[in-house]
Structures are given as structure tokens and as C-alpha cells.
Design an enzyme around this catalytic site. Sequence first.
Site, PDB file in Angstrom:
ATOM      1  N   GLU A  33       0.879  -1.175   0.062  1.00 35.26           N
ATOM      2  CA  GLU A  33       0.121   0.075   0.149  1.00 35.26           C
ATOM      3  C   GLU A  33       0.882   1.467   0.246  1.00 35.26           C
ATOM      4  O   GLU A  33       0.312   2.494  -0.475  1.00 35.26           O
ATOM      5  CB  GLU A  33      -0.980  -0.113   1.189  1.00 35.26           C
ATOM      6  CG  GLU A  33      -2.115  -0.720   0.944  1.00 35.26           C
ATOM      7  CD  GLU A  33      -3.006  -0.223  -0.439  1.00 35.26           C
ATOM      8  OE1 GLU A  33      -3.235   1.018  -0.392  1.00 35.26           O
ATOM      9  OE2 GLU A  33      -3.123  -0.987  -1.066  1.00 35.26           O
ATOM     10  N   GLY A  34       2.058   1.151   0.398  1.00 34.49           N
ATOM     11  CA  GLY A  34       2.964   2.241   0.544  1.00 34.49           C
ATOM     12  C   GLY A  34       3.190   2.944  -0.742  1.00 34.49           C
ATOM     13  O   GLY A  34       3.360   4.081  -1.383  1.00 34.49           O
ATOM     14  N   HIS A  35       3.644   1.775  -1.688  1.00 28.53           N
ATOM     15  CA  HIS A  35       3.888   1.899  -3.196  1.00 28.53           C
ATOM     16  C   HIS A  35       2.339   2.347  -3.867  1.00 28.53           C
ATOM     17  O   HIS A  35       2.387   3.487  -4.632  1.00 28.53           O
ATOM     18  CB  HIS A  35       4.355   0.760  -3.963  1.00 28.53           C
ATOM     19  CG  HIS A  35       5.624   0.245  -3.469  1.00 28.53           C
ATOM     20  ND1 HIS A  35       5.597  -0.959  -2.611  1.00 28.53           N
ATOM     21  CD2 HIS A  35       6.850   0.485  -3.577  1.00 28.53           C
ATOM     22  CE1 HIS A  35       6.673  -1.580  -2.525  1.00 28.53           C
ATOM     23  NE2 HIS A  35       7.635  -0.499  -2.804  1.00 28.53           N
ATOM     24  N   GLN A 146       8.735   9.098   2.004  1.00 36.17           N
ATOM     25  CA  GLN A 146       9.466   9.803   3.239  1.00 36.17           C
ATOM     26  C   GLN A 146       9.971   8.597   3.956  1.00 36.17           C
ATOM     27  O   GLN A 146      11.007   8.784   5.082  1.00 36.17           O
ATOM     28  CB  GLN A 146       8.567  10.546   3.929  1.00 36.17           C
ATOM     29  CG  GLN A 146       9.208  11.233   5.131  1.00 36.17           C
ATOM     30  CD  GLN A 146      10.457  12.073   4.986  1.00 36.17           C
ATOM     31  OE1 GLN A 146      10.628  12.424   3.918  1.00 36.17           O
ATOM     32  NE2 GLN A 146      11.352  12.050   6.019  1.00 36.17           N
TER      33      GLN A 146
HETATM   34  P1  AMP Z   1      11.212   0.337  -2.488  1.00 39.64           P
HETATM   35  O1  AMP Z   1      10.519  -0.694  -3.406  1.00 39.64           O
HETATM   36  O2  AMP Z   1      11.305  -0.218  -0.983  1.00 39.64           O
HETATM   37  O3  AMP Z   1      12.622   0.587  -3.158  1.00 39.64           O
HETATM   38  O4  AMP Z   1      10.203   1.573  -2.627  1.00 39.64           O
HETATM   39  C1  AMP Z   1      10.049   2.096  -3.682  1.00 39.64           C
HETATM   40  C2  AMP Z   1       9.419   3.469  -3.116  1.00 39.64           C
HETATM   41  O5  AMP Z   1       8.184   3.356  -2.057  1.00 39.64           O
HETATM   42  C3  AMP Z   1      10.383   4.344  -2.556  1.00 39.64           C
HETATM   43  O6  AMP Z   1      10.435   5.617  -2.882  1.00 39.64           O
HETATM   44  C4  AMP Z   1      10.205   4.247  -1.005  1.00 39.64           C
HETATM   45  O7  AMP Z   1      10.478   5.262  -0.026  1.00 39.64           O
HETATM   46  C5  AMP Z   1       8.749   4.127  -0.821  1.00 39.64           C
HETATM   47  N1  AMP Z   1       7.904   3.634  -0.060  1.00 39.64           N
HETATM   48  C6  AMP Z   1       8.371   2.083   0.580  1.00 39.64           C
HETATM   49  N2  AMP Z   1       7.889   1.915   1.588  1.00 39.64           N
HETATM   50  C7  AMP Z   1       6.724   3.036   1.852  1.00 39.64           C
HETATM   51  C8  AMP Z   1       5.807   3.296   2.739  1.00 39.64           C
HETATM   52  N3  AMP Z   1       5.461   2.501   3.939  1.00 39.64           N
HETATM   53  N4  AMP Z   1       5.095   4.444   2.636  1.00 39.64           N
HETATM   54  C9  AMP Z   1       5.551   5.262   1.721  1.00 39.64           C
HETATM   55  N5  AMP Z   1       6.425   5.372   0.570  1.00 39.64           N
HETATM   56  C10 AMP Z   1       6.974   3.835   0.786  1.00 39.64           C
END
Ligand code: AMP
Length: 277
Positions: A33-35, A146
Site C-alpha cells: 500500500e505504500g507503493h 519519506q
Molecule cells: P522500494 O520498493 O522499497 O525501493 O520503495 C519504492 C518507493 O516506495 C521508495 O520511494 C520508498 O520510499 C517508497 N515506500 C516504501 N515503503 C513506503 C511506505 N511504507 N510508505 C510510503 N512510501 C514507501
Amino acid sequence: MMHVAVTLDELRSKRAKMSGVFGLVPTMGALHEGHAALIRRARVECDHVGVSIFVNPSQFSSKEDLSQYPKPISRDLEMLLALGVDLVWTPTNDIVYPPDFQTWVTVEQVSRPLEGAARPGHFRGVATVVAKLFNAFQPQRAYFGQKDAQQVVVIRQMIRDLNFPIELIVCETLREPDGLAMSSRNVRLSSEQRKAASILYRALSLAKSMFHSGESDANALRDAMRHLIASEPLSELEYVSIAHPQSLQEIDRADSGALVSLAVRFGSTRLIDNIIL
Ligand code: AMP
């Protein structure tokens, strides 16, 4: 219609047909959900949205288990389709790093403390792959979380220093009901570790509430966080930090706007989180 490109030529020819404001959301897949929150925001603010899924080997050190990073690619693509993404790039390692690859992007000062100290070479890998993603997608806007606070600082510096004509947009951290920041790594926690992992957000919240009650001695805040983390037997603290939000240097007096961050291991799984005071 969602296009999924593997080669750079495929990506560029699809991208060339998309006019207006293009927004890019770089990811390593195992989407949550963050993505989704980043992608939804890009959808609202841009005419076209691109997502990259690439588990970038150069940002993992040899000690870290790159091979254990989850790769649920078909589930990810279903999610991106449902979110209305226009263009997805899923390059292979050889496409991003051909055998004669030898050019790296090194952002100096702001890459050194915190995650940079704990993971040597990490931000060289991040900055290099993000520069390549910017060149490949040519977005007008790029969306980052963030959750990875230092990554945002490093990419902002790179955008400025290398004159990328790109607006960086930072989205707030999405959390589980107990406060644990959503992360692709959370699935690797055992159920006991998963319960214990709420200690990260509890420690950040403790520092914040102490600050709001008048405690501005950064060492007192760091000590309180360390003490709370130590009370959780499954956790192994790597660092706690109270730093200036731009320079990322440790500060003595906590100020409104200071970055409070930490890294904690649960077995072989390493989690990071942060808040701004
Ligand atoms: P990653 O796939 O972990 O490299 O993350 C891809 C993007 O999603 C990066 O810009 C992360 O900072 C963002 N991201 C990862 N987890 C979260 C979260 N819980 N809330 C918001 N953004 C996130």
C-alpha cells in the site's frame, strides 16, 4: 492499456508516445500500500504514470541477501494494472548493468552518515540506478517515499547537481495499524518478530512526545529510544539518530523539523523508519 517493457528500446518507444506530464515511481517490486499511495498520487497529478520494478543489485552489499528479496512479479503487475499505470519497466540486470558498465553516480556528503555508514556503497547504487531511470523514462515528476528519508535527500542533491529537469515529490510513510511502516521486507518477519517490530514506531513516537513535552536535549531523546528498543528482546538496534533534515549531521539540540531515524534488526531482517519532529 498498460505497457510492460523489458528492453530500453521498448520502454523508450512507448514513452515517446505519451505526451503531457509524465510521473515516475521507482520501486523494487513486492508492492504494498505504500507503493500504491505513491502511484495514486502520481495518477492524480500527472497525465501518464510509469513504474519501474528493479531489484537493484548495486545497492545491496555482498553481505546482504539480495537473493532473498521477494519477487512476486505477476501479483505486482496485477496491482499496477488495477492502479491504472500506463508504463512499467522490468529490466533484467544485464540491461541496466551490461558487462562493460563502469560509470557511477556518487553523491558525497549526504550519502555518508546513517544508512550510508551502515551500508557502504548503498547510495552509490541508488543514485546510479535512479539517474538511469530518469534518463530512461524522462519524467517531469518523480515520486519517492519519506520512509527512506536519506534516499530523498540524496536524490534531491543529485537532481540539483546533475541538472535533471525533474520535480521530486515526497509522500508520507504508510503504516500498519500498530505503526509499523509498510515495507517489502516485513513479509520476512516471523509472527513473533512482526509483533516486536512495532517497537520502531513506538521509539519514534516516544522521542516525538518527549520533544513536545519540552525535552530538547538530543542525547536524552536518543537514550530514551535506545532504552525502549533494548526492552524488546527480539530486536537488535543498529543506530538511532537525531539529525539535521538537510545535512543529516547529528545535532545536540532537537529542533522542530529535525529528522529522527533508526535502524533495527530482527534476525536477518533489517528495518528502518523515521519521523520529522
Ligand atoms: P522500494 O520498493 O522499497 O525501493 O520503495 C519504492 C518507493 O516506495 C521508495 O520511494 C520508498 O520510499 C517508497 N515506500 C516504501 N515503503 C513506503 C511506505 N511504507 N510508505 C510510503 N512510501 C514507501
